[in-house]
Design a protein around this motif. Structure first.
Motif, PDB file in Angstrom:
ATOM      1  N   THR A   1       0.801  -1.222   0.000  1.00  0.00           N
ATOM      2  CA  THR A   1       0.000   0.000   0.000  1.00  0.00           C
ATOM      3  C   THR A   1       0.833   1.270   0.000  1.00  0.00           C
ATOM      4  O   THR A   1       0.292   2.363  -0.165  1.00  0.00           O
ATOM      5  CB  THR A   1      -0.933   0.018   1.225  1.00  0.00           C
ATOM      6  N   ASN A   2       2.134   1.148   0.170  1.00  0.00           N
ATOM      7  CA  ASN A   2       3.022   2.306   0.213  1.00  0.00           C
ATOM      8  C   ASN A   2       3.341   2.779  -1.205  1.00  0.00           C
ATOM      9  O   ASN A   2       3.613   1.974  -2.100  1.00  0.00           O
ATOM     10  CB  ASN A   2       4.307   1.927   0.953  1.00  0.00           C
ATOM     11  N   SER A   3       3.323   4.101  -1.434  1.00  0.00           N
ATOM     12  CA  SER A   3       3.513   4.634  -2.781  1.00  0.00           C
ATOM     13  C   SER A   3       4.897   4.327  -3.343  1.00  0.00           C
ATOM     14  O   SER A   3       5.049   4.070  -4.545  1.00  0.00           O
ATOM     15  CB  SER A   3       3.259   6.144  -2.791  1.00  0.00           C
ATOM     16  N   ALA A   4       5.923   4.351  -2.505  1.00  0.00           N
ATOM     17  CA  ALA A   4       7.268   4.032  -2.985  1.00  0.00           C
ATOM     18  C   ALA A   4       7.363   2.576  -3.405  1.00  0.00           C
ATOM     19  O   ALA A   4       7.978   2.238  -4.424  1.00  0.00           O
ATOM     20  CB  ALA A   4       8.301   4.340  -1.904  1.00  0.00           C
ATOM     21  N   VAL A   5       6.753   1.696  -2.626  1.00  0.00           N
ATOM     22  CA  VAL A   5       6.776   0.277  -2.955  1.00  0.00           C
ATOM     23  C   VAL A   5       6.022   0.019  -4.257  1.00  0.00           C
ATOM     24  O   VAL A   5       6.410  -0.823  -5.068  1.00  0.00           O
ATOM     25  CB  VAL A   5       6.191  -0.552  -1.800  1.00  0.00           C
ATOM     26  N   GLN A   6       4.947   0.757  -4.477  1.00  0.00           N
ATOM     27  CA  GLN A   6       4.208   0.632  -5.732  1.00  0.00           C
ATOM     28  C   GLN A   6       5.096   1.006  -6.919  1.00  0.00           C
ATOM     29  O   GLN A   6       4.952   0.440  -8.017  1.00  0.00           O
ATOM     30  CB  GLN A   6       2.962   1.500  -5.687  1.00  0.00           C
ATOM     31  N   SER A   7       6.042   1.925  -6.705  1.00  0.00           N
ATOM     32  CA  SER A   7       6.988   2.269  -7.765  1.00  0.00           C
ATOM     33  C   SER A   7       7.912   1.101  -8.082  1.00  0.00           C
ATOM     34  O   SER A   7       8.294   0.886  -9.243  1.00  0.00           O
ATOM     35  CB  SER A   7       7.815   3.491  -7.358  1.00  0.00           C
ATOM     36  N   THR A   8       8.287   0.333  -7.055  1.00  0.00           N
ATOM     37  CA  THR A   8       9.088  -0.859  -7.283  1.00  0.00           C
ATOM     38  C   THR A   8       8.327  -1.846  -8.170  1.00  0.00           C
ATOM     39  O   THR A   8       8.877  -2.399  -9.134  1.00  0.00           O
ATOM     40  CB  THR A   8       9.449  -1.527  -5.946  1.00  0.00           C
ATOM     41  N   ILE A   9       7.066  -2.070  -7.843  1.00  0.00           N
ATOM     42  CA  ILE A   9       6.240  -2.976  -8.650  1.00  0.00           C
ATOM     43  C   ILE A   9       6.138  -2.465 -10.083  1.00  0.00           C
ATOM     44  O   ILE A   9       6.248  -3.233 -11.050  1.00  0.00           O
ATOM     45  CB  ILE A   9       4.847  -3.128  -8.018  1.00  0.00           C
ATOM     46  N   LYS A  10       5.938  -1.162 -10.223  1.00  0.00           N
ATOM     47  CA  LYS A  10       5.824  -0.565 -11.554  1.00  0.00           C
ATOM     48  C   LYS A  10       7.089  -0.798 -12.378  1.00  0.00           C
ATOM     49  O   LYS A  10       7.020  -1.069 -13.593  1.00  0.00           O
ATOM     50  CB  LYS A  10       5.545   0.933 -11.423  1.00  0.00           C
ATOM     51  N   GLY A  11       8.253  -0.693 -11.731  1.00  0.00           N
ATOM     52  CA  GLY A  11       9.504  -0.927 -12.445  1.00  0.00           C
ATOM     53  C   GLY A  11       9.624  -2.351 -12.963  1.00  0.00           C
ATOM     54  O   GLY A  11      10.061  -2.579 -14.098  1.00  0.00           O
ATOM     55  N   VAL A  12       9.231  -3.320 -12.124  1.00  0.00           N
ATOM     56  CA  VAL A  12       9.286  -4.714 -12.561  1.00  0.00           C
ATOM     57  C   VAL A  12       8.257  -4.962 -13.656  1.00  0.00           C
ATOM     58  O   VAL A  12       8.527  -5.676 -14.635  1.00  0.00           O
ATOM     59  CB  VAL A  12       9.077  -5.663 -11.363  1.00  0.00           C
ATOM     60  N   GLU A  13       7.071  -4.385 -13.518  1.00  0.00           N
ATOM     61  CA  GLU A  13       6.038  -4.524 -14.551  1.00  0.00           C
ATOM     62  C   GLU A  13       6.534  -4.015 -15.907  1.00  0.00           C
ATOM     63  O   GLU A  13       6.310  -4.652 -16.947  1.00  0.00           O
ATOM     64  CB  GLU A  13       4.780  -3.751 -14.150  1.00  0.00           C
ATOM     65  N   ALA A  14       7.204  -2.871 -15.886  1.00  0.00           N
ATOM     66  CA  ALA A  14       7.706  -2.292 -17.130  1.00  0.00           C
ATOM     67  C   ALA A  14       8.726  -3.204 -17.788  1.00  0.00           C
ATOM     68  O   ALA A  14       8.715  -3.404 -19.020  1.00  0.00           O
ATOM     69  CB  ALA A  14       8.308  -0.914 -16.863  1.00  0.00           C
ATOM     70  N   MET A  15       9.612  -3.790 -16.977  1.00  0.00           N
ATOM     71  CA  MET A  15      10.634  -4.679 -17.535  1.00  0.00           C
ATOM     72  C   MET A  15      10.025  -5.998 -18.007  1.00  0.00           C
ATOM     73  O   MET A  15      10.469  -6.566 -19.015  1.00  0.00           O
ATOM     74  CB  MET A  15      11.723  -4.922 -16.492  1.00  0.00           C
ATOM     75  N   ALA A  16       8.998  -6.483 -17.309  1.00  0.00           N
ATOM     76  CA  ALA A  16       8.334  -7.717 -17.728  1.00  0.00           C
ATOM     77  C   ALA A  16       7.638  -7.513 -19.073  1.00  0.00           C
ATOM     78  O   ALA A  16       7.673  -8.395 -19.945  1.00  0.00           O
ATOM     79  CB  ALA A  16       7.339  -8.162 -16.669  1.00  0.00           C
ATOM     80  N   ALA A  17       7.001  -6.344 -19.250  1.00  0.00           N
ATOM     81  CA  ALA A  17       6.345  -6.040 -20.521  1.00  0.00           C
ATOM     82  C   ALA A  17       7.364  -5.926 -21.649  1.00  0.00           C
ATOM     83  O   ALA A  17       7.107  -6.355 -22.780  1.00  0.00           O
ATOM     84  CB  ALA A  17       5.546  -4.749 -20.395  1.00  0.00           C
ATOM     85  N   LYS A  18       8.532  -5.387 -21.338  1.00  0.00           N
ATOM     86  CA  LYS A  18       9.564  -5.186 -22.358  1.00  0.00           C
ATOM     87  C   LYS A  18      10.255  -6.484 -22.739  1.00  0.00           C
ATOM     88  O   LYS A  18      10.556  -6.714 -23.922  1.00  0.00           O
ATOM     89  CB  LYS A  18      10.591  -4.175 -21.834  1.00  0.00           C
ATOM     90  N   HIS A  19      10.506  -7.341 -21.742  1.00  0.00           N
ATOM     91  CA  HIS A  19      11.332  -8.521 -21.986  1.00  0.00           C
ATOM     92  C   HIS A  19      10.547  -9.831 -21.973  1.00  0.00           C
ATOM     93  O   HIS A  19      11.118 -10.898 -22.237  1.00  0.00           O
ATOM     94  CB  HIS A  19      12.465  -8.592 -20.964  1.00  0.00           C
ATOM     95  N   GLY A  20       9.273  -9.785 -21.638  1.00  0.00           N
ATOM     96  CA  GLY A  20       8.433 -10.962 -21.768  1.00  0.00           C
ATOM     97  C   GLY A  20       8.659 -12.063 -20.757  1.00  0.00           C
ATOM     98  O   GLY A  20       8.632 -13.244 -21.109  1.00  0.00           O
ATOM     99  N   PHE A  21       8.884 -11.719 -19.501  1.00  0.00           N
ATOM    100  CA  PHE A  21       9.009 -12.749 -18.462  1.00  0.00           C
ATOM    101  C   PHE A  21       7.831 -12.645 -17.488  1.00  0.00           C
ATOM    102  O   PHE A  21       7.108 -11.644 -17.456  1.00  0.00           O
ATOM    103  CB  PHE A  21      10.344 -12.626 -17.714  1.00  0.00           C
ATOM    104  N   SER A  22       7.647 -13.671 -16.695  1.00  0.00           N
ATOM    105  CA  SER A  22       6.569 -13.677 -15.708  1.00  0.00           C
ATOM    106  C   SER A  22       7.112 -13.334 -14.324  1.00  0.00           C
ATOM    107  O   SER A  22       8.276 -13.606 -14.014  1.00  0.00           O
ATOM    108  CB  SER A  22       5.890 -15.048 -15.664  1.00  0.00           C
ATOM    109  N   PHE A  23       6.258 -12.731 -13.499  1.00  0.00           N
ATOM    110  CA  PHE A  23       6.664 -12.462 -12.118  1.00  0.00           C
ATOM    111  C   PHE A  23       5.433 -12.451 -11.226  1.00  0.00           C
ATOM    112  O   PHE A  23       4.312 -12.199 -11.663  1.00  0.00           O
ATOM    113  CB  PHE A  23       7.438 -11.143 -12.003  1.00  0.00           C
ATOM    114  N   ASP A  24       5.689 -12.699  -9.950  1.00  0.00           N
ATOM    115  CA  ASP A  24       4.648 -12.631  -8.927  1.00  0.00           C
ATOM    116  C   ASP A  24       5.143 -11.750  -7.791  1.00  0.00           C
ATOM    117  O   ASP A  24       6.346 -11.728  -7.474  1.00  0.00           O
ATOM    118  CB  ASP A  24       4.309 -14.019  -8.386  1.00  0.00           C
TER     119      ASP A  24
END
Length: 347
Positions: free
Chosen positions: A51-74
């Motif tokens: 729920t923390n805004s900074a932590v949400q930025s971490t998730i956003k960074g991984v999401e962006a890289m997953a979309a770019k490179h095509g890997f899965s993450f949880d």
């Protein structure tokens, strides 16, 4: 310790899992992590609280890289419970994740998982803005833990928090009554912040800390703690927070008490809100903080290692370019003078 070419050849020749597609990645232990590059990247992201805004930025960074490179993450949200985080790591070891990005709730209690058990299971581990294995109060190359691939961060170390505190000292000569807002006990950022505070108050006895409040990083909790702080200390002159959410809670409490503009506020971890607060004169200074970039850099390090490329042990400034006035190896202070050049990554 790096393996010689002969030693590596013997290792691959005598290891039952050795295949032509295997890559041995040095993580500072006697045995490397063996990566089967024919297996797709399956990443586990361990965060302290979603729920923390900074932590949400971490998730956003991984999401962006997953979309770019095509890997899965949880995503595994510990909700500031280190026992929960360790249990999540136990589960991840049983579920075929071959890489982790870890932001620890408490660095020492996850040390065995990230620095021993994960690499023994051939899992690449990257830290993004959170240290492990008792390294929260360290700096530079010492932020990396053997057994892990890389540490990305540096803007939540003692020297980063010390820069904010020393700015407050320089701006406000003479005796001061200071209130502190931090996160939970034992959180790596809290440990780092506390070390910086002890160093600054020892060097500047006129900088008197009258209260330290631990919070859950939420603005509502910080608003309540600030109300208590102001009521108990009518002569309070400065508030210093470990993150922007402390200021987000402190400002409405100060406004209600008629203290806005009277009590000066300093923080770390500049967000979009911080930029507006600097322009409005609600806060005096913040620091550059780039959790999205740090997450992206951590993912890139994992991808590079899987491709057989060299990866540095430590990547400072969250992997972000320097801002005006920032010196290599130190945190970038953001004030009204250079705020226009700062692009925040969290709301």
């Amino acid at each position: 310790m790096k393996l010689s070419l002969i030693g590596l050849s013997l290792l691959l020749a005598t290891t039952s899992i050795a295949r032509a597609e295997d890559i041995a990645v040095d993580v500072g232990l006697d045995a490397p992590v063996i990566v089967n590059t024919e297996e797709p990247l399956k990443l586990a992201l361990f965060i302290e609280i979603g729920t923390n805004s900074a932590v949400q930025s971490t998730i956003k960074g991984v999401e962006a890289m997953a979309a770019k490179h095509g890997f899965s993450f949880d995503v595994f949200d510990a909700r500031f419970d280190v026992a929960r985080q360790v249990n999540q790591m136990e589960s991840a070891l049983l579920n075929s994740y071959n890489a982790w990005i870890v932001v620890p709730v408490e660095g020492s209690q996850v040390c065995d998982m990230v620095a021993e058990r994960a690499p023994a299971a051939n899992v690449l581990v990257a830290h993004a803005t959170g240290t492990a294995c008792g390294r929260s109060s360290m700096e530079g190359d010492d932020l990396w833990s053997p057994g892990t691939l890389v540490y990305v961060g540096g803007n939540e170390t003692p020297s980063a928090f010390r820069a904010v505190m020393e700015k407050a000292v320089a701006d406000n000569p003479g005796p001061q009554k200071v209130g502190i807002l931090t996160g939970p006990n034992l959180h790596p950022i809290t440990v780092s912040f506390d070390k910086a505070l002890a160093e600054v108050t020892a060097a500047h006895p006129e900088f008197e800390v009258v209260a330290v409040h631990r919070t859950d990083y939420s603005p509502p909790d910080n608003q309540v703690k600030t109300q208590t702080l102001l009521q108990a200390n009518p002569d309070l002159s400065i508030i210093i927070g470990a993150y922007t959410n402390m200021s987000k809670g402190a400002i409405p409490a100060m406004e209600a008490a008629g203290k806005l503009g009277v009590v000066k506020v300093y923080e770390a971890g500049g967000t979009e809100w911080s930029v507006e607060a600097l322009k409005a004169g609600w806060i005096e200074a913040t620091t550059g903080f780039y959790r999205q970039t740090a997450a992206e850099a951590a993912v890139q390090a994992i991808l590079d290692a899987r491709d057989g490329r060299a990866v540095p042990r430590v990547i400072l400034n969250d992997g972000h370019p320097l801002i005006p006035g920032q010196v290599e190896g130190s945190v970038g202070l953001v004030t009204a003078e250079n705020v226009e050049a700062y692009v925040p990554q969290s709301p």
